[in-house]
Design a protein around this motif. Structure first.
Motif, short mmCIF file in Angstrom:
data_model
loop_
_atom_site.label_atom_id
_atom_site.label_comp_id
_atom_site.label_asym_id
_atom_site.label_seq_id
_atom_site.Cartn_x
_atom_site.Cartn_y
_atom_site.Cartn_z
N ALA A 1 0.83 -1.21 0.00
CA ALA A 1 0.00 0.00 0.00
C ALA A 1 0.87 1.26 0.00
N ALA A 2 1.86 1.29 0.88
CA ALA A 2 2.70 2.49 1.00
C ALA A 2 3.59 2.68 -0.22
N MET A 3 4.24 1.59 -0.65
CA MET A 3 5.20 1.72 -1.74
C MET A 3 4.52 1.95 -3.09
N THR A 4 3.29 1.47 -3.24
CA THR A 4 2.54 1.76 -4.47
C THR A 4 2.30 3.26 -4.58
N GLU A 5 2.00 3.89 -3.44
CA GLU A 5 1.79 5.34 -3.44
C GLU A 5 3.10 6.10 -3.68
N LEU A 6 4.17 5.69 -2.99
CA LEU A 6 5.43 6.42 -3.08
C LEU A 6 6.13 6.23 -4.43
N CYS A 7 5.96 5.04 -5.02
CA CYS A 7 6.70 4.74 -6.25
C CYS A 7 6.23 5.56 -7.45
N GLN A 8 5.07 6.18 -7.33
CA GLN A 8 4.63 7.03 -8.46
C GLN A 8 5.54 8.24 -8.63
N TYR A 9 6.33 8.57 -7.61
CA TYR A 9 7.24 9.71 -7.68
C TYR A 9 8.66 9.31 -8.10
N VAL A 10 8.92 8.00 -8.12
CA VAL A 10 10.30 7.50 -8.26
C VAL A 10 10.72 7.40 -9.72
N ASP A 11 11.95 7.82 -10.00
CA ASP A 11 12.52 7.73 -11.35
C ASP A 11 13.37 6.48 -11.52
N VAL A 12 14.16 6.15 -10.49
CA VAL A 12 15.06 5.00 -10.56
C VAL A 12 14.73 4.06 -9.40
N CYS A 13 14.32 2.86 -9.75
CA CYS A 13 13.95 1.85 -8.73
C CYS A 13 15.07 0.83 -8.62
N ILE A 14 15.46 0.54 -7.37
CA ILE A 14 16.48 -0.46 -7.09
C ILE A 14 15.81 -1.59 -6.32
N SER A 15 16.06 -2.81 -6.75
CA SER A 15 15.39 -3.95 -6.12
C SER A 15 16.34 -5.15 -6.13
N ASN A 16 15.90 -6.22 -5.48
CA ASN A 16 16.59 -7.50 -5.66
C ASN A 16 15.53 -8.56 -5.94
N GLU A 17 15.97 -9.79 -6.03
CA GLU A 17 15.05 -10.84 -6.47
C GLU A 17 13.90 -11.08 -5.48
N GLU A 18 14.12 -10.73 -4.21
CA GLU A 18 13.07 -10.97 -3.22
C GLU A 18 12.15 -9.76 -3.04
N ASP A 19 12.71 -8.54 -3.10
CA ASP A 19 11.93 -7.34 -2.81
C ASP A 19 10.75 -7.15 -3.76
N ALA A 20 10.98 -7.33 -5.05
CA ALA A 20 9.91 -7.11 -6.02
C ALA A 20 8.75 -8.08 -5.78
N LYS A 21 9.10 -9.29 -5.35
CA LYS A 21 8.06 -10.28 -5.05
C LYS A 21 7.35 -9.93 -3.74
N ASP A 22 8.12 -9.59 -2.70
CA ASP A 22 7.51 -9.33 -1.39
C ASP A 22 6.62 -8.10 -1.42
N VAL A 23 7.06 -7.05 -2.12
CA VAL A 23 6.32 -5.79 -2.08
C VAL A 23 5.21 -5.74 -3.12
N PHE A 24 5.51 -6.18 -4.35
CA PHE A 24 4.53 -6.01 -5.44
C PHE A 24 4.04 -7.32 -6.05
#
Length: 341
Positions: free
Chosen positions: A181-204
């Motif tokens: 919920a939080a990161m979906t709102e905040l990511c609309q402002y983000v230009d460069v996203c950094i992730s790893n193999e687990e984060d993208a699955k856990d968050v989105f």
């Protein structure tokens, strides 16, 4: 004139047994400081950039110790707000071979966790800034921090500042539902996203197919898919993914990928024999921000970021204490570790 980067988050007191001792195997703990966005600021300051770190710290000797540690490494601490009662603490037991590292948090009710939106004058903070970096750890500290991060992002955009975010999901701080919920709102402002193999699955809920992070199997096509799904969902200009194959606590294979909307650029892979892996992702973020702000193309940028992070794994503590020349040397192919005379 050097580009100015602002980072925002929590810096903690790190207490760790000497070497690879277990907790209370002896009666000493080493005291240092670290935290995601502070680590990024230190990397950038080491590279000669104008890097500022923003947080809230108590006005006592331990809080001042954190400020002094950052200031001593060239980080601009002028926008750190003073107040609150405590600094967050984390206890780290470094793993080795088949024994994994252990991290125990004691950060509830820290000064930054109890900060209010009124504590920060983002218009003043972003005056003259070029880049803003935060991680998913910061909004995980509480609903007020989600709001503070949003206000920071809105102000950054108003000032024409690029924004990067490392998703950095921490299951000990919030649930996947809260994170999404939080990161979906905040990511609309983000230009460069950094992730790893687990984060993208856990968050989105976005995951690479045919990949087993625990069995040492990485599938490049799967990560192309993850990066494109993230970029398509949020309109990111760039998505960087770190690729860690964990063979044991002591030995990892380490690489990265950068998707720029057109090209999928994979770095060379390094075999790491680890001294301290905490801050590895932050050193990647710091390297990537430096490379992008200095006009490197996508392939050169991912090579610099991964090389910077490979070197961090050889350094005790959270901070990556390396220079541009050292990173460029490794990125250029010299990973011999020979004595430099």
């Amino acid at each position: 004139m050097s580009k100015r980067i602002v980072t925002f988050g929590e810096i903690m007191l790190r207490l760790a047994p000497n070497g690879y001792y277990r907790f209370f195997q002896d009666d000493q703990l080493q005291a240092t400081f670290g935290g995601g966005e502070a680590n990024v600021a230190v990397s950038l300051a080491n590279y000669g950039m104008d890097a500022a770190f923003v947080t809230k710290l108590p006005a006592h000797a331990i809080g001042q110790g954190a400020v002094n540690a950052l200031r001593g490494l060239g980080v601009d601490t002028r926008s750190i707000v003073r107040g609150g009662d405590r600094i967050g603490i984390y206890y780290l037991e470094k793993g080795a071979s088949q024994r994994g590292s252990v991290c125990i948090y004691d950060r509830a009710h820290s000064a930054i966790q109890e900060a209010q939106p009124s504590d920060f004058d983002w218009d003043a903070i972003f005056d003259g800034a070029d880049w803003f970096h935060f991680t998913g750890i910061t909004p995980a500290l509480g609903s007020d921090l989600v709001e503070i991060c949003k206000e920071a992002c809105v102000a950054a955009k108003k000032h024409g500042v690029k924004i990067s975010c490392d998703l950095n999901y921490r299951g000990k701080l919030w649930t996947r539902e809260q994170a999404r919920a939080a990161m979906t709102e905040l990511c609309q402002y983000v230009d460069v996203c950094i992730s790893n193999e687990e984060d993208a699955k856990d968050v989105f809920g976005i995951e690479a197919e045919n990949t087993d992070i625990y069995g040492g199997k990485l599938n490049k096509e799967g990560y192309k898919s993850v990066a494109k799904q993230l970029a398509d969902r949020f309109g990111f200009e760039k998505v960087a993914i770190t690729l860690r194959t964990s063979l044991s606590a002591s030995d990892n294979d380490w690489a990265g990928m950068l998707y720029d909307g057109e090209n999928y650029c994979f770095s060379k892979e390094y075999h790491l024999h680890i001294v301290d892996r905490v801050g590895g992702g932050d050193s990647f973020g710091g390297g990537l921000i430096y490379a992008l702000l200095n006009g490197k193309d996508s392939q050169s940028a991912i090579e610099f970021a991964v090389a910077a992070s490979a070197l961090k794994h050889s350094i005790e503590g959270d901070f990556n204490r390396v220079t541009v020349a050292e990173v460029e040397k490794l990125a250029g192919g010299d990973g011999s570790g020979r004595v430099q005379r």
